[in-house]
Scaffold this motif. Structure first.
Motif, mmCIF file in Angstrom:
data_model
loop_
_atom_site.group_PDB
_atom_site.id
_atom_site.type_symbol
_atom_site.label_atom_id
_atom_site.label_comp_id
_atom_site.label_asym_id
_atom_site.label_seq_id
_atom_site.Cartn_x
_atom_site.Cartn_y
_atom_site.Cartn_z
ATOM 1 N N PRO A 243 23.412 8.379 27.227
ATOM 2 C CA PRO A 243 23.322 10.060 27.383
ATOM 3 C C PRO A 243 22.170 10.798 27.663
ATOM 4 O O PRO A 243 21.535 10.626 27.888
ATOM 5 C CB PRO A 243 23.853 10.479 26.178
ATOM 6 C CG PRO A 243 23.552 9.259 25.160
ATOM 7 C CD PRO A 243 23.967 8.109 26.031
ATOM 8 N N VAL A 244 21.910 12.158 28.058
ATOM 9 C CA VAL A 244 20.973 12.579 28.714
ATOM 10 C C VAL A 244 20.107 12.769 26.721
ATOM 11 O O VAL A 244 20.637 13.102 26.036
ATOM 12 C CB VAL A 244 21.213 13.757 29.391
ATOM 13 C CG1 VAL A 244 19.636 14.967 29.466
ATOM 14 C CG2 VAL A 244 21.947 13.826 30.835
ATOM 15 N N SER A 245 18.529 12.282 26.433
ATOM 16 C CA SER A 245 17.932 12.648 25.859
ATOM 17 C C SER A 245 17.710 14.094 25.394
ATOM 18 O O SER A 245 17.644 14.727 27.062
ATOM 19 C CB SER A 245 16.767 11.670 25.650
ATOM 20 O OG SER A 245 16.911 10.415 25.837
ATOM 21 N N VAL A 246 17.430 14.841 24.127
ATOM 22 C CA VAL A 246 17.083 15.842 24.221
ATOM 23 C C VAL A 246 15.335 16.132 24.703
ATOM 24 O O VAL A 246 15.147 14.047 24.694
ATOM 25 C CB VAL A 246 16.889 16.132 22.620
ATOM 26 C CG1 VAL A 246 18.125 15.966 22.278
ATOM 27 C CG2 VAL A 246 16.250 15.260 21.472
ATOM 28 N N GLY A 247 14.555 16.752 24.423
ATOM 29 C CA GLY A 247 13.218 16.599 24.993
ATOM 30 C C GLY A 247 12.352 16.996 24.070
ATOM 31 O O GLY A 247 11.299 16.752 24.305
ATOM 32 N N ASP A 248 12.987 16.679 22.827
ATOM 33 C CA ASP A 248 11.736 16.742 21.782
ATOM 34 C C ASP A 248 11.874 15.657 20.754
ATOM 35 O O ASP A 248 11.882 15.710 19.675
ATOM 36 C CB ASP A 248 11.881 18.429 20.628
ATOM 37 C CG ASP A 248 13.161 18.502 20.311
ATOM 38 O OD1 ASP A 248 14.645 17.947 20.640
ATOM 39 O OD2 ASP A 248 13.419 19.241 19.371
ATOM 40 N N ALA A 249 11.985 14.930 21.174
ATOM 41 C CA ALA A 249 12.206 13.321 20.802
ATOM 42 C C ALA A 249 11.132 13.136 19.976
ATOM 43 O O ALA A 249 10.271 12.812 20.227
ATOM 44 C CB ALA A 249 12.907 11.898 21.347
ATOM 45 N N PRO A 250 12.171 12.518 18.304
ATOM 46 C CA PRO A 250 9.956 12.125 17.273
ATOM 47 C C PRO A 250 9.406 11.274 18.079
ATOM 48 O O PRO A 250 8.462 11.316 18.042
ATOM 49 C CB PRO A 250 11.422 12.239 16.261
ATOM 50 C CG PRO A 250 12.651 11.772 16.793
ATOM 51 C CD PRO A 250 12.995 12.498 17.985
ATOM 52 N N VAL A 251 10.038 10.064 18.886
ATOM 53 C CA VAL A 251 9.509 8.743 19.476
ATOM 54 C C VAL A 251 10.109 8.725 20.815
ATOM 55 O O VAL A 251 11.020 9.135 21.662
ATOM 56 C CB VAL A 251 10.025 7.775 18.913
ATOM 57 C CG1 VAL A 251 8.858 6.779 19.639
ATOM 58 C CG2 VAL A 251 9.972 7.483 17.243
ATOM 59 N N ALA A 252 9.161 8.685 21.617
ATOM 60 C CA ALA A 252 9.131 8.444 22.773
ATOM 61 C C ALA A 252 9.963 7.461 23.408
ATOM 62 O O ALA A 252 9.858 6.830 23.221
ATOM 63 C CB ALA A 252 8.069 7.756 23.511
ATOM 64 N N ILE A 253 11.356 7.954 24.750
ATOM 65 C CA ILE A 253 11.665 7.633 25.124
ATOM 66 C C ILE A 253 11.063 5.816 25.744
ATOM 67 O O ILE A 253 9.884 5.957 26.554
ATOM 68 C CB ILE A 253 12.847 7.858 26.114
ATOM 69 C CG1 ILE A 253 13.235 8.713 25.840
ATOM 70 C CG2 ILE A 253 13.948 6.701 26.716
ATOM 71 C CD1 ILE A 253 14.304 8.376 24.437
ATOM 72 N N GLY A 254 11.283 4.847 25.326
ATOM 73 C CA GLY A 254 10.661 3.679 26.381
ATOM 74 C C GLY A 254 9.854 2.912 25.364
ATOM 75 O O GLY A 254 9.293 1.780 25.349
#
Length: 307
Positions: A243-254
């Protein structure tokens, strides 16, 4: 349902009973893979990366942890909005939260100790009872849960019965005019209490009638599957699209992260963070046996820590 869902569980698990009733409510065909009541769990540990709690659901190479998230998957697959916890509001939601909070632990604490021990002895034998108790004590270490004991546990249960009685005087079911995930959430700690006490539920006639109606929902169509076949499905499948991730994820994607529950069973699962939505966390695990697996967790009640 066009996708095959496997439930890794054990028959006496109250959390699994909640999911099994969801299958019954939706007349679902599902695969059952029985798991040990305590770790190690050879059918689960290689898939989850060590997630401590049970049940766990599997759809191919996607692994779903926590009954709140499993409920969303069953709702998606069956097309039943009644099973989606995010669709519950008002009094029903409050009662769900009450039942799944301290009332769950109070359901055990209000069983007479000798009765509880004899139930465990019947189910697990002397050595198994020792191992089960030792495991459940360790389950609470490091978490935020503080189970009620003694008279406080009785007060918690009485409060749940009172709130349930009020709700059932207004509606036929906890969620309204028809059964929903709210009923199953409130039912499962009472089922635990009855199972441990080995006596009929001591409650008002209205609550007893509701309890029987929920119990009679059944478990849908269950078929047993082997660990070999479950592993084969994981090995021969690719994780579904993210799914599309939120823009304010608490930790960076990856990022490499550890995800763990906050309340109890706080054993972290390590992997690469591949998605964070409003309601879930997804980590990828590269495994020698299965290739890439996606392990899904709810956001509510779980921590994400970069490693």
């Amino acid at each position: 349902m066009t996708e095959s869902i496997i439930l890794h569980h054990y028959d006496k698990s109250p959390y699994a009973e909640k999911i099994r009733l969801m299958f019954g409510l939706t007349n679902t065909s599902w695969s059952s893979l029985l798991s040990p009541a305590w770790p190690p769990r050879p059918n689960l540990d290689p898939l989850t990366g060590g997630y401590r709690r049970i049940p766990v659901a599997q759809i191919g190479a996607d692994i779903f942890c926590d009954t709140a998230l499993i409920a969303q998957e069953v709702a998606r697959l069956s097309g039943s909005a009644a099973l989606d916890p995010t669709a519950v509001d008002g009094s029903a939601l409050a009662l769900m939260q009450q039942a799944e909070g301290q009332a769950f632990f109070a359901a055990i604490a209000t069983v007479p100790p000798l009765r509880l021990i004899s139930t465990m002895m019947q189910g697990f034998g002397p050595v198994g009872t020792y191992r089960f108790i030792k495991d459940r004590v360790s389950l609470l270490k490091g978490g935020a849960s503080r189970p009620p004991k003694g008279e406080k546990a009785k007060v918690v249960m009485d409060s749940l019965f009172y709130a349930l009685e009020v709700r059932l005087s207004e509606c036929a079911w906890v969620g309204g005019d028809s059964p929903s995930v709210a009923d199953l959430a409130v039912f499962h700690p009472l089922w635990l209490h009855v199972s441990c006490n080995r006596k009929p539920l001591e409650a008002s006639q209205k609550i007893q009638q509701w309890y029987s109606r929920v119990e009679n929902i059944g478990h849908g169509t269950r078929s047993e599957i082997s660990q070999t076949d479950a592993f084969k499905q994981a090995r021969e499948s690719e994780p579904r699209l993210l799914p599309v991730s939120v823009g304010d994820a608490p930790v960076a994607i990856g990022a490499v992260v550890e995800v763990a529950p906050l309340d109890y069973g706080v054993v972290p699962v390590k992997g690469t963070l591949v998605a964070v939505t409003e309601s879930r966390i997804i980590v990828a695990r590269e495994t020698a046996d299965f290739g890439k697996l996606h392990v899904h967790f709810p956001r509510a009640g779980y921590s994400i820590v970069a490693k």
